[in-house]
Design a protein around this motif. Structure first.
Motif, mmCIF file in Angstrom:
data_model
loop_
_atom_site.group_PDB
_atom_site.id
_atom_site.type_symbol
_atom_site.label_atom_id
_atom_site.label_comp_id
_atom_site.label_asym_id
_atom_site.label_seq_id
_atom_site.Cartn_x
_atom_site.Cartn_y
_atom_site.Cartn_z
ATOM 1 N N SER A 137 0.924 -1.112 -0.082
ATOM 2 C CA SER A 137 -0.247 0.000 -0.026
ATOM 3 C C SER A 137 0.967 1.166 0.006
ATOM 4 O O SER A 137 0.603 2.280 -0.713
ATOM 5 C CB SER A 137 -0.830 -0.222 1.072
ATOM 6 N N ARG A 138 1.883 1.315 0.554
ATOM 7 C CA ARG A 138 2.889 2.506 0.682
ATOM 8 C C ARG A 138 3.508 2.617 -0.672
ATOM 9 O O ARG A 138 4.141 3.735 -0.895
ATOM 10 C CB ARG A 138 3.766 2.142 1.790
ATOM 11 N N GLN A 146 1.985 3.006 -3.506
ATOM 12 C CA GLN A 146 1.206 3.475 -4.553
ATOM 13 C C GLN A 146 1.683 4.765 -4.956
ATOM 14 O O GLN A 146 1.252 5.219 -6.278
ATOM 15 C CB GLN A 146 -0.340 3.320 -3.803
#
Length: 551
Positions: A151-152, A154
């Motif tokens: 997620s980091r 993105q």
């Protein structure tokens, strides 16, 4: 005679340590002009140059690098960059090179030994390029190798940024070739039916195409091997077409996997049906490291209506359509097949801006100290996935990223059957218990009817009916709408303001004998203020909540 001190001293003395500390010049980031045919993007825009300078880097841009994206040399100078006249000087001086397309053999030869390269590399498809870069002892971060499941990561995901632009542009190219409006119209000159668009593949590019085509008024249908994207298709205004074959197609990392032959056969049959009805087909299917799967056969093209359009977004990897000619728009069997390789470059300014922001986030991760130095931390999953070469050593493919495991769900408490009634807590009420409840209720109503005054009985009847109707209304509302329902209920319940108005009205219209005392009047005014907040706030919250459910 006095002599002026140099602007940048070569060294500064440390009295405490008793030795000299050599001042290091900042690392130079080079932005070359892209040389691939049809490529109009530039790796960094002036707005991002200013941010790189704040991180402590010096920036040099090859003259004319941003011309095709409408970024003039003067705008780079104004942002703090040096404009270098030729590519040889830029490549030989730069410590870090930010690029869009993979470097050519000539550019690799010009690359400074031990330099860092950040951009698209595609290591699986370019093994010779990897060896050439390794010979230069380069450190290479391939933006296409980013572990997208983190997620980091993105904010660094250039593949997603570019795919969204490509999907939008594919619809624009289709509209340019198609001979009708996308939306249906009824005019004095006749009725125009809406265009029917079928999109094969609902990844980032496909979803962008779905939203664009739906917003233009077309009837949009889409298919993907990943069942989880069906809700996303519907939310963008499309209709998900399911293959009549049960098999999960998610391959991880946002990509689809290679499907079984049984699934592919069922998929071909579905595509054949859709091709006969569609006015426009947009294909987006790609599998990393493999040729594009063939989805649209020549027979399907022949079955399409004359004047129909196919936009093959996978043309660079061979194409999803059997008749696609990469880089060309051709007409075959009366159908225009668009196989352009530069769809993203046709929105060069927007694409360059998004891409340069992605690279900026990568540089920020490499330079957390903001001192103009890079730290390629191989313990960081995102940086480890990006790094395909470290000081000349090939580090690709990376190990799988360490994704935290999902917390196990708490085991459900065992349902223990009640010994006294013979049923568990979720079981229906027994006939004996039901008879007791109704008996007690009937007795209460009888007592109320016999002893309560007539005025109370009428109010009590209204109260019971209100409770029953209110319960049934709330019970049958979708849980996702409970918040707007309760907020509007609060607003409507502010009818109690009438009671406060009754107390406030006598001082305004009645005689002094009818006026309440000051305490009651103050409480009435305070109640009016609270109910006004409740009323208007309830309707405002309801409106905002319901807006979340609209397209």
């Amino acid at each position: 005679m006095q002599t002026a001190a140099p602007a940048v001293p070569p060294a500064s003395e440390s009295a405490a340590a008793g030795h000299q500390t050599i001042a290091r010049p900042p690392l130079l980031i080079g932005i070359p002009q892209e040389t691939a045919p049809g490529e109009k993007r530039v790796a960094t825009v002036p707005e991002v140059v200013a941010k790189l300078v704040k991180l402590g880097f010096a920036v040099a841009v090859e003259s004319g690098a941003g011309d095709a994206s409408n970024f003039a040399d003067d705008t780079y100078r104004a942002a703090g960059a040096e404009v270098v006249p030729d590519a040889t000087q830029l490549w030989s001086r730069a410590d870090i090179v930010l690029k869009v397309r993979p470097p050519t053999p000539n550019e690799v030869r010009m690359l400074r030994e031990g330099a860092t390269l950040i951009g698209f590399v595609w290591p699986a498809q370019n093994p010779e390029l990897m060896q050439q870069l390794a010979a230069r002892r380069a450190t290479v971060l391939a933006i296409d190798s980013l572990p997208r499941q983190l997620s980091r990561a993105q904010k660094m995901d250039a593949l997603t940024s570019m795919a969204g632009i490509t999907g939008y542009r594919a619809v624009i190219e289709a509209a340019n070739v198609f001979g009708r409006f996308f939306n249906g119209q009824v005019t004095a000159a006749g009725k125009i039916p809406p265009a029917r668009v079928f999109i094969a593949g609902a990844g980032v590019a496909g979803l962008s195409a779905i939203g664009t085509a739906a917003n233009l008024g077309a009837i949009v249908r889409a298919n993907d091997t990943r069942a989880e994207v069906a809700d996303q298709v519907v939310s963008l205004g499309g209709e998900f077409v399911k293959v009549d074959y049960e098999e999960e197609g998610s391959g991880g990392g946002g990509y689809a996997k290679v499907m079984s032959e049984g699934f592919l056969q069922a998929q071909r049959e579905m595509y054949a049906r859709e091709a006969k009805d569609a006015d426009i087909i947009i294909t987006t299917a790609l599998i990393p490291g493999k040729p594009a799967p063939r989805l649209i056969t020549a027979e399907m093209v022949r079955s399409m209506k004359p004047g129909s359009v196919i936009v093959d977004m996978a043309a660079e990897q061979g194409g999803n359509c059997e008749l696609t000619e990469p880089g060309q728009a051709v007409v075959k069997h009366g159908v225009t097949i668009v196989g352009y390789l530069d769809l993203v470059s046709r929105l060069a300014k927007q694409a360059s801006t998004l891409y340069s922001n992605n690279l900026l986030r990568v540089v920020e991760e490499l330079c957390k100290a903001k001192d103009g130095r890079l730290d390629v931390n191989m313990e960081d999953d995102a940086i480890r996935g990006l790094t395909v070469l470290k000081e000349g050593n090939i580090t690709w493919p990376p190990p799988p990223p360490k994704i935290p495991a999902a917390k196990p769900k708490a085991a459900a408490a065992p349902v223990v059957a009640s010994k006294s009634h013979g049923h568990g807590p979720g079981a229906p009420m027994s006939a004996q218990s039901l008879a007791i409840v109704f008996g007690v209720g009937a007795l209460l109503f009888l007592l109320v009817g016999l002893y309560a005054p007539a005025s109370f009985l009428s109010h009590f009847t209204v109260f019971v009916l209100a409770c029953f109707v209110g319960y049934m209304v709330v019970w049958n509302v979708t849980p996702s709408l409970h918040t707007p329902l309760m907020s509007v209920t609060n607003a409507i319940s502010s009818i109690i303001a009438i009671g406060a108005l009754v107390q406030v009205a006598p001082p305004l219209a009645g005689s002094s004998a009818d006026r309440p005392n000051q305490v009651i009047l103050g409480l009435a005014v305070f109640a009016l203020a609270l109910t006004a907040v409740n009323m208007f706030g309830g309707f405002a919250v309801t409106r905002r909540m319901l807006a979340m459910f609209r397209k």
